[in-house]
Write a protein that holds these residues in place. Structure first.
Motif: not given
Lengths: 308, 327
Positions: A51-61, A178-180, A263-268
């Motif tokens: 349920d995360y996105q990275s470069d337009g691709q869904p990636v796992s938590r 918090g991840v997710g 909460r982890l929203t983006d990598t920054g």
């Protein structure tokens, strides 16, 4: 003597003096925040939820946490130290104690890249117990704990049997991340060799804890029998086969144990949380200031040639 | 020789070098008679040399400011060393004490503590080795890759001081350890150093896989078996033939399995820290095969050199200045 009267001589002499100072390698001691962090990452299966996105691709938590950690590794000032651990079942294991980030970048990076849900030694996800055992290990330690989890316990927690985290208040510097996502998403299912087998279905997972006694009033439990059916006779169904970030639960754990929550929203977002958290210890870094003297020498020479 | 700079934008300062070429920077003696003197080669050469001195001095200062350095170099050397993967058992039983009483420590040192201490010393002594660390309990744990960074290896060994995990699944651990050699050039000795206090049954599937992996990776296997009190040893024969099976005596059977791999294999049954030290010293002595390795020469800061050269050139300019004709 005419030499002494000539401003050109003085400019040359000044440039020489400055160049000699620069050659001696003067340094200034600067304050620099230093970190000593141990990242403990939840590697239970719910962390495979994409349920995360990275470069337009869904990636796992888990994948997203790994990306975040690698980015954070680059952002930490040299002489900071980073250790790594994983959490599953009801405890965590520290893979290595903190290593200096600049010299050990390749090693830490490889270890982060190798984090995998298949490292899990057991399949339960008892976050409160895991946090308690981790905090026990970090009691009175210099290291700051950064605990990544989605807050989904499997089986779901029974409030009657929660460990008391308040005893750790003030003893551990730490942050729960918090991840997710907020939407319940299906959890991918893999076989033992890592081959994907679709998603977990409702019948694959326990929807309540059946250990010990229920936390409900026995009179309210259908088919209650103290010995044979302390949780009643009715089969429960729920949405434990889906996963979302249980933020309230993590906030509560953080509040009880005196940790911060982010909460982890983006990598920054991790970097910001670390900066705010006050984990940084005042460190000293020597910075070279030879370039300042060399710059003045250049200016002296430039003035010499400019004035004709 | 590869050069690079920390602050490339500062190289724009090299434009200052044009100044001495365009302008004198000297007292100009405007005597009309000078025009009568024909241009001669020597004077032109001296003039050019003086201008060049100024330009080079400026260049030195600017290059120093930009932080010029020589990039990290790798020099191929031949030394004694190996690629070693430490495969550490993280199961609970490692927290118990040795079977034999350890005389020097009063027998109180746990096996994990002794293993940790001796391994750390071992790692320090193996200067040119690449050392990786893997651990296992029920599942394999990748810890650190093969690396020259001894501090990282020490940190990984130190982490075994923390509470241990549940059970032992040695076959997955071995498979992980062997995977460290994937895509590594086959130079020098390849060693897996298994430190465990117990063994587990290896199922037939993994057994076949491991056989193949061991053959392919051409590793040498050292097993330091830390025997717990009252547990069977590697070389014990069962007193009752009915117990002669892998379930009852996993240690013996794992030893038999390793012996049947047709690879250099050595088992040490360490009953106290002394025996473990012996094992590690043996490895240290035996594994001194010549090894091609690349020594890393760290990046070299050339700025001080630049500043020193600039200072020397400036000194020459001052000398020139002192020779200036007075009029």
């Amino acid at each position: 003597m005419t030499l002494v009267k000539d401003f050109r001589f003085w400019l040359l002499a000044a440039a020489l003096g400055l160049a000699l100072i620069a050659a001696a390698g003067p340094t200034r001691v600067a304050r620099q925040p230093l970190y000593r962090l141990v990242f403990v990452v939840d590697i239970t299966r719910s962390m495979n939820t994409e349920d995360y996105q990275s470069d337009g691709q869904p990636v796992s938590r888990l994948e997203f946490v790994k990306q975040t950690l690698r980015r954070q590794l680059l952002a930490l000032p040299c002489q900071s130290q980073v250790g790594l651990g994983v959490f599953t079942e009801r405890r965590s294991v520290v893979l290595f104690e903190p290593i200096e980030v600049c010299a050990g970048f390749a090693e830490i990076d490889a270890a982060i890249a190798a984090l995998d849900w298949r490292m899990a030694w057991a399949a339960d996800s008892r976050i409160a117990s895991g946090l308690a055992s981790t905090l026990e290990a970090f009691k009175n330690s210099r290291d700051s704990l950064v605990f990544f989890s989605d807050g989904q316990e499997a089986p779901p927690p029974n409030p009657r049997y929660q460990p008391d985290l308040t005893v750790f208040k003030g003893q551990v510097k730490g942050l729960i991340v918090g991840v997710g996502g907020d939407q319940a998403a299906p959890i991918p299912k893999f076989d033992a060799n890592g081959k994907r087998l679709g998603f977990y279905r409702p019948e694959d997972v326990p929807h309540r804890s059946t250990f010990g006694e229920s936390d409900l009033n026995p009179e309210k439990i259908e088919g209650y029998d103290a010995r044979n059916a302390p949780f009643g006779s009715r089969a429960v169904s729920g949405d434990e086969h889906l996963s979302r970030l249980h933020e309230d639960y993590l906030r509560k754990l953080a509040g009880d144990s005196g940790l911060r929550y982010q909460r982890l929203t983006d990598t920054g977002s991790l970097g910001v949380a670390l900066q705010d958290s006050g984990f940084a210890e005042p460190g000293q870094a020597e910075t070279g200031i030879a370039w300042q003297f060399a710059g003045l020498a250049v200016l002296a020479l430039a003035a010499l040639y400019w004035r004709n | 020789m590869n050069l690079a700079v920390e602050q490339p934008w500062l190289l724009a300062g090299l434009l200052f070098c044009a100044l001495p070429l365009l302008r004198y920077g000297q007292r100009v003696a405007g005597h009309p008679a000078l025009d009568l003197i024909p241009a001669d080669g020597l004077s032109l050469a001296v003039d050019a040399a003086i201008r060049l001195l100024g330009a080079l001095a400026l260049a030195g200062l600017v290059l120093g400011m930009a932080g010029i350095y020589r990039t990290e170099q790798q020099v191929e050397r031949i030394g004694h060393g190996a690629h070693i993967v430490l495969l550490l058992d993280r199961s609970n039983s490692m927290d118990q004490t040795f079977a034999g009483t350890a005389a020097e420590t009063g027998g109180a040192e746990s096996k994990a503590a002794a293993a940790r201490r001796l391994l750390s010393q071992f790692v320090e002594r193996r200067e040119h080795d690449l050392i990786g660390v893997a651990a296992y309990s029920t599942s394999p744990l990748f810890v650190t890759p093969l690396t020259e960074n001894k501090q990282a290896v020490a940190a990984a060994i130190a982490a075994t001081a923390r509470p241990a995990l549940a059970y032992t699944n040695v076959s997955k651990g071995l498979a992980l350890a062997l995977s460290y050699f994937d895509q590594r050039p086959a130079v020098g000795a390849r060693i897996v150093l298994l430190v465990s206090d117990g063994a587990a049954v290896i199922d037939p599937d993994s057994e076949a896989k491991l056989r193949e992996l061991f053959q392919r990776q051409q590793v040498r296997l050292y097993w330091v078996f830390l025997r717990t009190a009252n547990s069977p040893g590697l070389f014990d024969q069962p007193s009752d033939p009915r117990d002669d099976n892998a379930q009852a005596m996993p240690e013996r059977y794992l030893h038999l399995f390793f012996s049947s791999l047709h690879i250099p294999y050595q088992a040490y049954q360490a009953e106290d820290p002394g025996a473990m030290r012996q094992a590690i010293e043996d490895i240290n002595r035996l594994e001194q095969q010549p090894l091609h390795y690349f020594e890393r020469i760290p990046k070299q800061d050339l700025a001080p050199l630049c500043y020193r050269s600039a200072a020397l050139l400036l000194l020459l300019l001052i000398a020139v200045k002192a020779c200036e004709a007075k009029c």
